[in-house]
Design a protein around this motif. Sequence first.
Motif, PDB file in Angstrom:
ATOM      1  N   ASP A   1      24.046  88.326  -4.447  1.00  0.00           N
ATOM      2  CA  ASP A   1      23.854  89.041  -2.920  1.00  0.00           C
ATOM      3  C   ASP A   1      22.388  87.863  -2.685  1.00  0.00           C
ATOM      4  O   ASP A   1      22.036  87.026  -3.670  1.00  0.00           O
ATOM      5  CB  ASP A   1      22.870  90.081  -2.882  1.00  0.00           C
ATOM      6  CG  ASP A   1      23.169  91.421  -2.705  1.00  0.00           C
ATOM      7  OD1 ASP A   1      24.887  91.471  -2.822  1.00  0.00           O
ATOM      8  OD2 ASP A   1      23.088  92.442  -2.257  1.00  0.00           O
ATOM      9  N   TRP A   2      22.355  87.179  -1.423  1.00  0.00           N
ATOM     10  CA  TRP A   2      22.004  86.025  -1.300  1.00  0.00           C
ATOM     11  C   TRP A   2      20.714  87.103  -0.310  1.00  0.00           C
ATOM     12  O   TRP A   2      20.863  87.904   0.189  1.00  0.00           O
ATOM     13  CB  TRP A   2      22.744  85.490  -0.068  1.00  0.00           C
ATOM     14  CG  TRP A   2      23.392  84.278  -0.636  1.00  0.00           C
ATOM     15  CD1 TRP A   2      25.007  84.917  -0.697  1.00  0.00           C
ATOM     16  CD2 TRP A   2      23.214  83.272  -0.856  1.00  0.00           C
ATOM     17  NE1 TRP A   2      25.352  83.660  -1.099  1.00  0.00           N
ATOM     18  CE2 TRP A   2      24.097  82.995  -2.302  1.00  0.00           C
ATOM     19  CE3 TRP A   2      22.505  82.319  -1.184  1.00  0.00           C
ATOM     20  CZ2 TRP A   2      24.761  82.024  -2.231  1.00  0.00           C
ATOM     21  CZ3 TRP A   2      22.189  81.223  -1.795  1.00  0.00           C
ATOM     22  CH2 TRP A   2      23.461  80.701  -2.217  1.00  0.00           C
ATOM     23  N   VAL A   3      19.416  86.428  -0.680  1.00  0.00           N
ATOM     24  CA  VAL A   3      17.664  86.991  -0.154  1.00  0.00           C
ATOM     25  C   VAL A   3      17.078  86.166   0.557  1.00  0.00           C
ATOM     26  O   VAL A   3      17.533  84.526   0.723  1.00  0.00           O
ATOM     27  CB  VAL A   3      17.364  87.577  -0.530  1.00  0.00           C
ATOM     28  CG1 VAL A   3      18.816  89.035  -1.516  1.00  0.00           C
ATOM     29  CG2 VAL A   3      16.506  87.390  -2.236  1.00  0.00           C
ATOM     30  N   ILE A   4      16.159  86.293   1.216  1.00  0.00           N
ATOM     31  CA  ILE A   4      15.434  85.321   2.136  1.00  0.00           C
ATOM     32  C   ILE A   4      14.297  86.237   1.680  1.00  0.00           C
ATOM     33  O   ILE A   4      13.645  87.218   1.949  1.00  0.00           O
ATOM     34  CB  ILE A   4      14.926  85.458   3.639  1.00  0.00           C
ATOM     35  CG1 ILE A   4      16.770  84.976   4.185  1.00  0.00           C
ATOM     36  CG2 ILE A   4      14.390  84.704   4.297  1.00  0.00           C
ATOM     37  CD1 ILE A   4      17.335  84.150   4.213  1.00  0.00           C
ATOM     38  N   ILE A   5      12.941  85.292   1.275  1.00  0.00           N
ATOM     39  CA  ILE A   5      12.442  84.965  -0.156  1.00  0.00           C
ATOM     40  C   ILE A   5      10.744  84.898   0.787  1.00  0.00           C
ATOM     41  O   ILE A   5      10.997  83.389   1.315  1.00  0.00           O
ATOM     42  CB  ILE A   5      12.370  84.466  -1.250  1.00  0.00           C
ATOM     43  CG1 ILE A   5      13.361  84.956  -1.672  1.00  0.00           C
ATOM     44  CG2 ILE A   5      11.242  84.779  -2.082  1.00  0.00           C
ATOM     45  CD1 ILE A   5      13.734  84.939  -3.401  1.00  0.00           C
ATOM     46  N   HIS A   6       9.540  85.669   0.590  1.00  0.00           N
ATOM     47  CA  HIS A   6       8.896  84.920   1.809  1.00  0.00           C
ATOM     48  C   HIS A   6       7.160  85.718   0.817  1.00  0.00           C
ATOM     49  O   HIS A   6       7.096  87.003   0.859  1.00  0.00           O
ATOM     50  CB  HIS A   6       8.337  85.860   2.788  1.00  0.00           C
ATOM     51  CG  HIS A   6       7.453  85.445   3.624  1.00  0.00           C
ATOM     52  ND1 HIS A   6       6.956  83.941   4.266  1.00  0.00           N
ATOM     53  CD2 HIS A   6       6.199  86.096   3.937  1.00  0.00           C
ATOM     54  CE1 HIS A   6       5.582  83.780   5.468  1.00  0.00           C
ATOM     55  NE2 HIS A   6       5.158  85.884   4.924  1.00  0.00           N
ATOM     56  N   MET A   7       6.751  84.571   0.069  1.00  0.00           N
ATOM     57  CA  MET A   7       5.993  85.013  -0.768  1.00  0.00           C
ATOM     58  C   MET A   7       5.550  85.777  -1.511  1.00  0.00           C
ATOM     59  O   MET A   7       4.876  86.181  -1.789  1.00  0.00           O
ATOM     60  CB  MET A   7       4.390  85.506   0.042  1.00  0.00           C
ATOM     61  CG  MET A   7       3.535  83.979   1.546  1.00  0.00           C
ATOM     62  SD  MET A   7       2.685  84.567   2.569  1.00  0.00           S
ATOM     63  CE  MET A   7       1.213  85.116   1.670  1.00  0.00           C
ATOM     64  N   GLY A   8       6.790  85.404  -1.797  1.00  0.00           N
ATOM     65  CA  GLY A   8       7.171  86.136  -3.444  1.00  0.00           C
ATOM     66  C   GLY A   8       7.888  87.545  -2.956  1.00  0.00           C
ATOM     67  O   GLY A   8       7.994  88.015  -4.169  1.00  0.00           O
ATOM     68  N   PHE A   9       8.475  87.989  -2.464  1.00  0.00           N
ATOM     69  CA  PHE A   9       8.719  89.735  -1.801  1.00  0.00           C
ATOM     70  C   PHE A   9      10.277  89.026  -0.672  1.00  0.00           C
ATOM     71  O   PHE A   9       9.825  88.104   0.024  1.00  0.00           O
ATOM     72  CB  PHE A   9       7.932  89.514  -1.004  1.00  0.00           C
ATOM     73  CG  PHE A   9       5.991  90.573  -1.713  1.00  0.00           C
ATOM     74  CD1 PHE A   9       7.034  92.305  -1.709  1.00  0.00           C
ATOM     75  CD2 PHE A   9       5.714  89.976  -1.478  1.00  0.00           C
ATOM     76  CE1 PHE A   9       5.636  92.637  -2.709  1.00  0.00           C
ATOM     77  CE2 PHE A   9       4.355  90.887  -1.733  1.00  0.00           C
ATOM     78  CZ  PHE A   9       4.139  91.929  -2.777  1.00  0.00           C
TER      79      PHE A   9
ATOM     80  N   GLY B   1      23.730  82.374   6.515  1.00  0.00           N
ATOM     81  CA  GLY B   1      22.194  82.938   6.391  1.00  0.00           C
ATOM     82  C   GLY B   1      21.511  81.953   5.576  1.00  0.00           C
ATOM     83  O   GLY B   1      21.023  81.035   6.258  1.00  0.00           O
ATOM     84  N   ALA B   2      22.083  82.313   4.813  1.00  0.00           N
ATOM     85  CA  ALA B   2      21.416  81.260   3.501  1.00  0.00           C
ATOM     86  C   ALA B   2      21.557  79.823   3.722  1.00  0.00           C
ATOM     87  O   ALA B   2      20.438  79.426   4.042  1.00  0.00           O
ATOM     88  CB  ALA B   2      21.623  81.550   2.606  1.00  0.00           C
ATOM     89  N   ARG B   3      21.925  79.606   4.309  1.00  0.00           N
ATOM     90  CA  ARG B   3      22.799  77.513   4.193  1.00  0.00           C
ATOM     91  C   ARG B   3      21.807  76.967   5.357  1.00  0.00           C
ATOM     92  O   ARG B   3      21.140  76.193   5.727  1.00  0.00           O
ATOM     93  CB  ARG B   3      24.065  77.030   4.546  1.00  0.00           C
ATOM     94  CG  ARG B   3      24.696  77.334   3.182  1.00  0.00           C
ATOM     95  CD  ARG B   3      26.141  76.787   3.540  1.00  0.00           C
ATOM     96  NE  ARG B   3      27.399  77.056   2.218  1.00  0.00           N
ATOM     97  CZ  ARG B   3      28.035  76.915   1.811  1.00  0.00           C
ATOM     98  NH1 ARG B   3      29.199  77.071   3.159  1.00  0.00           N
ATOM     99  NH2 ARG B   3      28.337  76.758   0.981  1.00  0.00           N
ATOM    100  N   ALA B   4      21.709  78.317   7.015  1.00  0.00           N
ATOM    101  CA  ALA B   4      21.385  77.746   8.015  1.00  0.00           C
ATOM    102  C   ALA B   4      19.751  77.909   7.928  1.00  0.00           C
ATOM    103  O   ALA B   4      18.791  77.284   8.342  1.00  0.00           O
ATOM    104  CB  ALA B   4      21.105  79.120   9.141  1.00  0.00           C
ATOM    105  N   ALA B   5      19.506  78.898   6.985  1.00  0.00           N
ATOM    106  CA  ALA B   5      17.702  79.206   6.385  1.00  0.00           C
ATOM    107  C   ALA B   5      17.619  77.768   6.304  1.00  0.00           C
ATOM    108  O   ALA B   5      16.609  76.945   6.082  1.00  0.00           O
ATOM    109  CB  ALA B   5      17.380  79.940   5.979  1.00  0.00           C
ATOM    110  N   LEU B   6      18.171  77.299   5.116  1.00  0.00           N
ATOM    111  CA  LEU B   6      18.361  76.418   4.057  1.00  0.00           C
ATOM    112  C   LEU B   6      17.985  74.669   5.099  1.00  0.00           C
ATOM    113  O   LEU B   6      17.062  73.224   5.001  1.00  0.00           O
ATOM    114  CB  LEU B   6      18.629  75.568   2.828  1.00  0.00           C
ATOM    115  CG  LEU B   6      18.900  75.521   1.674  1.00  0.00           C
ATOM    116  CD1 LEU B   6      17.235  74.953   1.444  1.00  0.00           C
ATOM    117  CD2 LEU B   6      19.140  75.016   0.923  1.00  0.00           C
ATOM    118  N   ALA B   7      18.794  75.118   5.619  1.00  0.00           N
ATOM    119  CA  ALA B   7      18.959  73.882   6.476  1.00  0.00           C
ATOM    120  C   ALA B   7      17.879  73.729   8.034  1.00  0.00           C
ATOM    121  O   ALA B   7      16.893  72.968   7.365  1.00  0.00           O
ATOM    122  CB  ALA B   7      20.375  73.439   7.349  1.00  0.00           C
ATOM    123  N   GLY B   8      16.982  74.975   8.579  1.00  0.00           N
ATOM    124  CA  GLY B   8      16.308  74.862   8.969  1.00  0.00           C
ATOM    125  C   GLY B   8      14.804  74.282   8.369  1.00  0.00           C
ATOM    126  O   GLY B   8      14.519  73.695   8.874  1.00  0.00           O
TER     127      GLY B   8
END
Length: 80
Positions: free
Chosen positions: A46-54, A63-70
């Motif tokens: 699974d691809w996930v979005i992590i914020h402050m270890g969570f 979506g992961a590629r778009a987040a990384l590009a941003g």
Amino acid sequence: MCLGIPGRVVEIPDGYHDQVALVEVSGECRKVNIGLLENDPARPGDWVIIHMGFVVEKTDEAGARAALAGLRLLGRGEQP
């Protein structure tokens, strides 16, 4: 809005009561807490979005590629 880092779940190790996963972020594996996803648990692959270890949400590869590009744009100080 929070800044989230995309990653891919590699493994959910035994002994962590399904609260911790190993997630690959930019070629490095990190332990992150996946407990916030109790209604839609993360699984290897699974691809996930992590914020402050969570892990705050699941996403897909696009979506992961778009987040990384941003994040890359922010690092350069550019406007989208």
